[in-house]
Write a protein that holds these residues in place. Structure first.
Motif, PDB file in Angstrom:
ATOM      1  N   CYS A 148       3.755   2.538   2.297  1.00 56.95           N
ATOM      2  CA  CYS A 148       4.530   3.280   2.795  1.00 56.95           C
ATOM      3  C   CYS A 148       3.856   5.062   1.901  1.00 56.95           C
ATOM      4  O   CYS A 148       4.300   4.776   1.188  1.00 56.95           O
ATOM      5  N   PRO A 149       3.996   5.974   2.993  1.00 50.86           N
ATOM      6  CA  PRO A 149       2.991   6.916   2.539  1.00 50.86           C
ATOM      7  C   PRO A 149       4.427   7.581   1.535  1.00 50.86           C
ATOM      8  O   PRO A 149       4.255   8.377   0.162  1.00 50.86           O
ATOM      9  N   LEU A 150       6.028   7.767   1.532  1.00 53.25           N
ATOM     10  CA  LEU A 150       6.565   7.424   1.075  1.00 53.25           C
ATOM     11  C   LEU A 150       7.621   7.153  -0.163  1.00 53.25           C
ATOM     12  O   LEU A 150       7.927   7.817  -1.361  1.00 53.25           O
ATOM     13  N   SER A 151       8.084   5.886   0.296  1.00 52.41           N
ATOM     14  CA  SER A 151       8.134   5.358  -0.617  1.00 52.41           C
ATOM     15  C   SER A 151       7.410   4.398  -1.748  1.00 52.41           C
ATOM     16  O   SER A 151       8.031   3.316  -2.751  1.00 52.41           O
ATOM     17  N   GLY A 152       6.446   3.589  -0.768  1.00 51.75           N
ATOM     18  CA  GLY A 152       4.998   3.080  -2.195  1.00 51.75           C
ATOM     19  C   GLY A 152       5.745   1.469  -1.631  1.00 51.75           C
ATOM     20  O   GLY A 152       4.985   0.654  -2.404  1.00 51.75           O
ATOM     21  N   ARG A 153       6.999   1.397  -0.891  1.00 52.15           N
ATOM     22  CA  ARG A 153       6.905   0.229  -0.717  1.00 52.15           C
ATOM     23  C   ARG A 153       5.561  -0.623   0.182  1.00 52.15           C
ATOM     24  O   ARG A 153       4.711  -0.328   0.670  1.00 52.15           O
ATOM     25  N   VAL A 154       5.705  -2.051  -0.021  1.00 54.41           N
ATOM     26  CA  VAL A 154       4.183  -2.199   0.562  1.00 54.41           C
ATOM     27  C   VAL A 154       4.778  -3.585   2.078  1.00 54.41           C
ATOM     28  O   VAL A 154       5.876  -3.535   2.024  1.00 54.41           O
ATOM     29  N   LEU A 155       3.916  -2.691   2.720  1.00 53.61           N
ATOM     30  CA  LEU A 155       4.329  -3.290   4.514  1.00 53.61           C
ATOM     31  C   LEU A 155       3.432  -4.351   5.058  1.00 53.61           C
ATOM     32  O   LEU A 155       3.918  -4.852   5.942  1.00 53.61           O
ATOM     33  N   GLY A 156       2.232  -4.264   4.471  1.00 57.54           N
ATOM     34  CA  GLY A 156       0.823  -5.362   4.697  1.00 57.54           C
ATOM     35  C   GLY A 156      -0.419  -5.226   4.234  1.00 57.54           C
ATOM     36  O   GLY A 156      -0.457  -4.490   2.928  1.00 57.54           O
ATOM     37  N   VAL A 157      -1.004  -6.179   4.878  1.00 55.02           N
ATOM     38  CA  VAL A 157      -2.565  -5.814   3.957  1.00 55.02           C
ATOM     39  C   VAL A 157      -3.298  -5.339   5.151  1.00 55.02           C
ATOM     40  O   VAL A 157      -3.478  -5.542   6.571  1.00 55.02           O
ATOM     41  N   ARG A 158      -4.946  -5.396   4.899  1.00 57.10           N
ATOM     42  CA  ARG A 158      -5.713  -5.377   5.051  1.00 57.10           C
ATOM     43  C   ARG A 158      -6.571  -6.132   5.367  1.00 57.10           C
ATOM     44  O   ARG A 158      -6.939  -6.522   3.710  1.00 57.10           O
ATOM     45  N   ALA A 159      -7.178  -7.072   5.820  1.00 56.47           N
ATOM     46  CA  ALA A 159      -8.034  -7.801   6.072  1.00 56.47           C
ATOM     47  C   ALA A 159      -9.370  -7.698   6.861  1.00 56.47           C
ATOM     48  O   ALA A 159      -9.001  -7.286   8.198  1.00 56.47           O
ATOM     49  N   THR A 160     -10.421  -8.419   6.755  1.00 62.78           N
ATOM     50  CA  THR A 160     -11.591  -8.658   7.688  1.00 62.78           C
ATOM     51  C   THR A 160     -11.937  -9.764   8.051  1.00 62.78           C
ATOM     52  O   THR A 160     -12.433 -10.529   7.107  1.00 62.78           O
ATOM     53  N   ARG A 161     -11.712 -10.379   9.114  1.00 62.51           N
ATOM     54  CA  ARG A 161     -11.686 -12.197   9.649  1.00 62.51           C
ATOM     55  C   ARG A 161     -12.887 -12.173   9.377  1.00 62.51           C
ATOM     56  O   ARG A 161     -14.110 -11.284   9.542  1.00 62.51           O
ATOM     57  N   LYS A 162     -13.347 -13.662   8.769  1.00 59.56           N
ATOM     58  CA  LYS A 162     -15.070 -14.217   8.381  1.00 59.56           C
ATOM     59  C   LYS A 162     -15.583 -14.515   9.381  1.00 59.56           C
ATOM     60  O   LYS A 162     -15.427 -15.698   9.994  1.00 59.56           O
TER      61      LYS A 162
END
Length: 439
Positions: free
Chosen positions: A144-158
């Motif tokens: 989150c750009p405001l709190s820094g809380r992790v909201l998830g991940v970015r990943a590239t499928r194989k």
């Protein structure tokens, strides 16, 4: 019209798990199975860089406590059908003679090829209701750009020619990407502790080797280390050689000249053949104390398994600790009303940290901390008593040693030596105990 493929570029779950290894696969299955009775089952996504069978030289021996944890998680079938070998204790080679150290009666461990066991765990995760297993490389955490809380991940499928990153969102993200974690320091922040690499284990597989006591782990003591052997298949026996830093430049010659001669004669030929035909493989012997998560660590994300806590591989207890951690975390997460409520999760992490201590600390230092404290300093004080009371060699007459007890005028020097003994005991033991009690 929006296709189903378009929808996958941003998908939301209750829990994201990064890493389908020992801890990640077990947690995905355990949470799904336990949550099946809920009015709304948990939606879980298990992300793994490669679902091909891994080939590693550690994670091949599961202690009886780990078998018990597997049963608790409903995963006991994972050690069946993979040519796993029952283990009933240890054999210590002392002056070339085997010393038998059995497990308590009625208990057994299992030894196996690591990759086969991992694939069995992954199969259980894939079968679990409400678990989606995705083969994709996680490259970053979404914050989150405001709190820094992790909201998830970015990943590239194989997938062939796949270059686009997908966003996977979750109320809670659990990182279980192993000892070479890409996210450890980012998650832990100020609570991060340095990773201490003590040396390396060098591994080989011996074919049709005969151990001194069948179906027992074998420990061969050397002048500057040890070798650990255990059968991992009908025809395969693993040998792990503990090599201190700095690692010798010619490891094959080191094993041939320093290790093989300490093994029983029945193992010399299989060892020599393995050295000639196999590529030597290494894994670092790492120690990482488990500092508490939740208070100052990044919100919305938890570390699990070797990404958070490691002990020397010689303990043979890493998987046992991981499965016990998973069982405790599963039970606590199922009681959480809102996985997105970090205040509630932070309180859970505090309870989890201390609930796992009795087993994890015992395995990390190979003893219950205060029992080890008592024995360690009992030995130190006994050594001091010996300094003052036991006769020692003071000379030689006609080729025979002359012994004499310490004189009173030697007491000041012996008192100084006693302080050195006590200080050495403190320097060796206290940091180890401190790391387990404090963190």
């Amino acid at each position: 019209m929006t296709t189903s493929r378009d929808n996958m570029w941003s998908t939301s779950y209750d829990i994201l798990i990064v890493g389908a290894g020992i801890a990640g696969s077990a947690l995905a299955h355990a949470l799904s199975a336990a949550a099946a009775q809920r009015s709304r089952p948990l939606r879980i996504c298990l992300l793994e860089r490669s679902l091909a069978e891994p080939d590693r030289i550690v994670g091949e021996l599961l202690q009886p406590g780990g078998i018990m944890a597997l049963k608790n998680l409903g995963l006991e079938s994972c050690v069946e059908g993979i040519d796993a070998i029952p283990t009933y204790g240890y054999c210590i080679l002392l002056d070339g003679k085997p010393v038998h150290i059995p497990y308590p009666e009625g208990y057994e461990g299992r030894a196996f090829h690591h990759g086969r066991f991992i694939q069995a765990l992954r199969a259980k995760a894939k079968e679990a209701a409400s678990v989606e297993v995705v083969e994709a490389t996680v490259s970053e955490l979404i914050e989150c750009p405001l709190s820094g809380r992790v909201l998830g991940v970015r990943a590239t499928r194989k997938e062939e020619n796949a270059v686009e990153k997908e966003a996977f969102f979750g109320d809670l993200t659990i990182i279980a990407d192993g000892c070479f974690s890409n996210f450890r320091s980012q998650v832990m922040g100020k609570a991060a502790l340095p990773l201490d690499v003590k040396g390396h284990f060098v591994g080989l597989v011996l074919e049709d080797a005969e151990l001194p006591i069948p179906k027992h782990g074998t420990v061969a003591l050397m002048e500057d280390g040890l070798a650990l052997l255990y059968q991992i298949g009908t025809h395969d026996t693993r040998i792990l050689v503990d090599v201190k830093n700095p690692v010798p430049s010619d490891l094959k010659n080191y094993i041939l000249t320093k290790v093989v001669p300490t093994l029983p004669a029945s193992l010399h030929l299989p060892a020599q053949k393995a050295i000639e035909k196999e590529r030597l493989r290494r894994m670092p012997n790492s120690f990482l104390p488990p500092s508490e998560q939740g208070k100052v660590t990044k919100e919305g994300v938890i570390l699990l398994g070797d990404s958070w806590n490691m002990r020397h591989p010689l303990t043979g207890g890493g998987m046992m600790v991981a499965f016990n951690d998973v069982a405790l975390l599963r039970d606590m997460l199922l009681d959480v009303k809102d996985l997105a409520d970090w205040k509630e999760i932070s309180h859970l992490l505090h309870k989890w940290h201390w609930a796992r201590k009795p087993l994890a600390s015992t395995v990390n230092i190979l003893s219950a901390p205060f029992l080890l404290f008592r024995h360690f300093f009992t030995v130190a004080f006994y050594a001091i008593w010996v300094l003052f009371t036991h006769p020692r060699r003071v000379g030689e007459v006609n080729g025979k040693p002359v012994l004499a007890r310490p004189r009173p005028d030697e007491y000041p020097f012996l008192a100084f030596k006693s302080l050195q003994v006590f200080w050495t005991a403190c320097v060796v033991f206290m940091p180890l105990l401190f790391s387990e009690i404090r963190y």
